[in-house]
Enzyme design. Structure first.
Site: not given
Length: 216
Positions: A150, A173, A181-182, A210
């Protein structure tokens, strides 16, 4: 397996622009206009995902959390996907593009970097706002398989003291997954909250998905 279902259309008042992130002048021009929104539901490893949009772009993505996240195959094989839509021409190209991107994300995640994203058509993404600026930076600079804190994202957006405000922008979002945003995590390396803490397990699954997709 991914399954598509066509939702019912309805009319809503929208002050949105025409394509992508909305410019303020475009928003004013469209303030009194109407757009017809439709919903397409995907059955995904996260459960049902509802993608809502109009001819101008995707408005919202909602993860319903109606099932636990599926475990990926140890072999790394991509799951099959199947589209069920009796009148695909009735949905806008932008909405279809968003759905196809999400299908690829779950089935062949390593290919998403080369796929076009849909336009977005939501007021939170209008030009000039803090939320819009932070989300644009996140989308542009934090790629598949990467994470950012962040604090670091606040610095990247030109507001180094706004780490807490960045957290608020992530909560606002409207199109999670498409705008990732993850991928924003705590400076400590912990994954941090997702969907106001209700979807922390989904965030952990997405980050693992991912990481495995990038390694594969």
């Amino acid at each position: 397996m991914l399954v598509l279902q066509r939702g019912e259309a309805d009319i809503v008042q929208t002050p949105y622009g025409r394509k992508g992130f909305i410019q303020g002048s475009e928003m004013k021009k469209q303030r009194e206009s109407q757009c017809t929104q439709k919903t397409i539901s995907l059955l995904s490893p996260l459960g049902t995902i509802q993608v809502r949009g109009c001819e101008n772009g995707v408005h919202t993505i909602q993860i319903l959390m109606d099932v636990a996240p599926a475990e990926r195959s140890g072999s790394g094989a991509a799951p099959l996907s199947r589209v069920v839509n009796d009148s695909p021409a009735e949905t806008s190209p932008e909405l279809q593009r968003g759905v196809e991107w999400l299908q690829a994300y779950f089935s062949e995640p390593q290919t998403t970097g080369s796929l076009p994203l849909p336009a977005f058509h939501h007021p939170a993404l209008q030009g000039g706002t803090f939320t819009s600026r932070v989300l644009q930076v996140l989308l542009r600079d934090v790629k598949f398989g990467e994470t950012v804190s962040y604090k670091c994202l606040a610095e990247m957006a030109g507001t180094p003291r706004a780490a807490q405000a960045v957290g608020g922008a992530m909560r606002r979002n409207p199109v999670p997954l498409l705008i990732p945003c993850h991928r924003v995590i705590s400076s400590s390396g912990q994954s941090g909250p997702y969907m106001s803490g209700k979807g922390d397990h989904l965030k952990q699954w997405l980050l693992t998905h991912e990481r495995q997709g990038r390694e594969g």
